[in-house]
Design a protein around this motif. Structure first.
Motif, short mmCIF file in Angstrom:
data_model
loop_
_atom_site.label_atom_id
_atom_site.label_comp_id
_atom_site.label_asym_id
_atom_site.label_seq_id
_atom_site.Cartn_x
_atom_site.Cartn_y
_atom_site.Cartn_z
N GLU A 31 0.77 -1.13 0.19
CA GLU A 31 -0.13 0.07 -0.04
C GLU A 31 1.39 1.13 0.30
OE1 GLU A 31 -3.21 2.03 3.20
OE2 GLU A 31 -3.12 -0.10 3.26
N LEU A 32 1.04 2.34 -1.15
CA LEU A 32 1.25 3.85 -1.11
C LEU A 32 0.70 4.39 -0.27
CD1 LEU A 32 2.72 3.57 -4.56
CD2 LEU A 32 4.10 2.89 -2.55
N ARG A 33 1.15 5.04 0.91
CA ARG A 33 0.52 6.01 1.97
C ARG A 33 0.80 7.60 1.41
NH1 ARG A 33 -1.34 3.98 7.62
NH2 ARG A 33 -3.02 2.54 6.43
N ILE A 34 0.48 8.31 0.69
CA ILE A 34 1.21 9.83 0.48
C ILE A 34 0.46 10.76 1.50
CG2 ILE A 34 0.77 12.02 -0.86
CD1 ILE A 34 -0.78 10.07 -2.88
N GLY A 35 1.39 11.33 2.43
CA GLY A 35 1.67 12.10 3.42
C GLY A 35 3.04 13.34 4.15
N VAL A 39 5.33 9.69 -0.11
CA VAL A 39 5.59 8.59 -0.60
C VAL A 39 5.74 7.67 0.01
CG1 VAL A 39 4.43 6.86 -2.49
CG2 VAL A 39 4.64 9.81 -2.92
N ARG A 40 5.20 6.22 1.09
CA ARG A 40 5.73 5.70 1.64
C ARG A 40 4.72 3.77 1.21
NH1 ARG A 40 5.02 6.11 7.83
NH2 ARG A 40 3.34 6.82 7.37
N PRO A 41 6.25 3.32 1.22
CA PRO A 41 5.34 1.91 0.85
C PRO A 41 5.11 1.44 2.56
CG PRO A 41 7.74 1.50 0.91
CD PRO A 41 7.08 2.87 0.87
N ILE A 42 4.20 0.86 2.63
CA ILE A 42 3.57 0.40 3.67
C ILE A 42 2.76 -0.89 3.37
CG2 ILE A 42 1.96 -0.13 5.37
CD1 ILE A 42 1.49 3.23 5.35
N ARG A 44 1.79 -5.03 4.86
CA ARG A 44 0.71 -5.28 5.02
C ARG A 44 0.77 -6.81 5.71
NH1 ARG A 44 -5.63 -3.73 3.41
NH2 ARG A 44 -4.63 -3.43 1.42
#
Length: 111
Positions: A31-35, A39-42, A44
């Protein structure tokens, strides 16, 4: 002769390609989260999520029953009996020994 060799080579290449393309299906756990930090890959862990959900659905644990008994005014609560339907907790009140019975479902409702 040249035509037969090229046709057979093409047939062998196509056959090998179909065998190489067979792979088991796998769900993507990325999952890619943009904050604010970019951009950080997570990645799970599905098994940990499944275990957490299964633990939550099991019902009332002894620790939760003791906590609920303390909230109800029981001092030094001790779980004395656990059945599939209920949990019995004994302890002391201002008037002496007492017991509280909780349902063995999620949330530990008092019976």
């Amino acid at each position: 002769m040249k035509t037969i060799l090229s046709v057979s080579a093409l047939a062998i290449a196509m056959t090998m390609g179909t065998f190489a393309g067979v792979a088991p299906a796998a769900a993507q756990d990325l999952e890619l989260r943009i904050g604010p930090d970019g951009v950080r890959p997570i990645v799970r862990d599905r098994e940990a999520e499944r275990d957490r959900l299964r633990d939550r659905a099991r019902g009332c644990s002894e620790r939760e029953a003791r906590f609920a008994a303390r909230q109800a005014g029981l001092r030094d609560p001790e779980v004395v009996r656990v059945t599939p339907r209920r949990i019995v907790v004994e302890g002391m009140t201002r008037r002496g020994p007492d017991e509280i019975v909780f349902a063995n479902v999620r949330g530990c409702p008092e019976l």
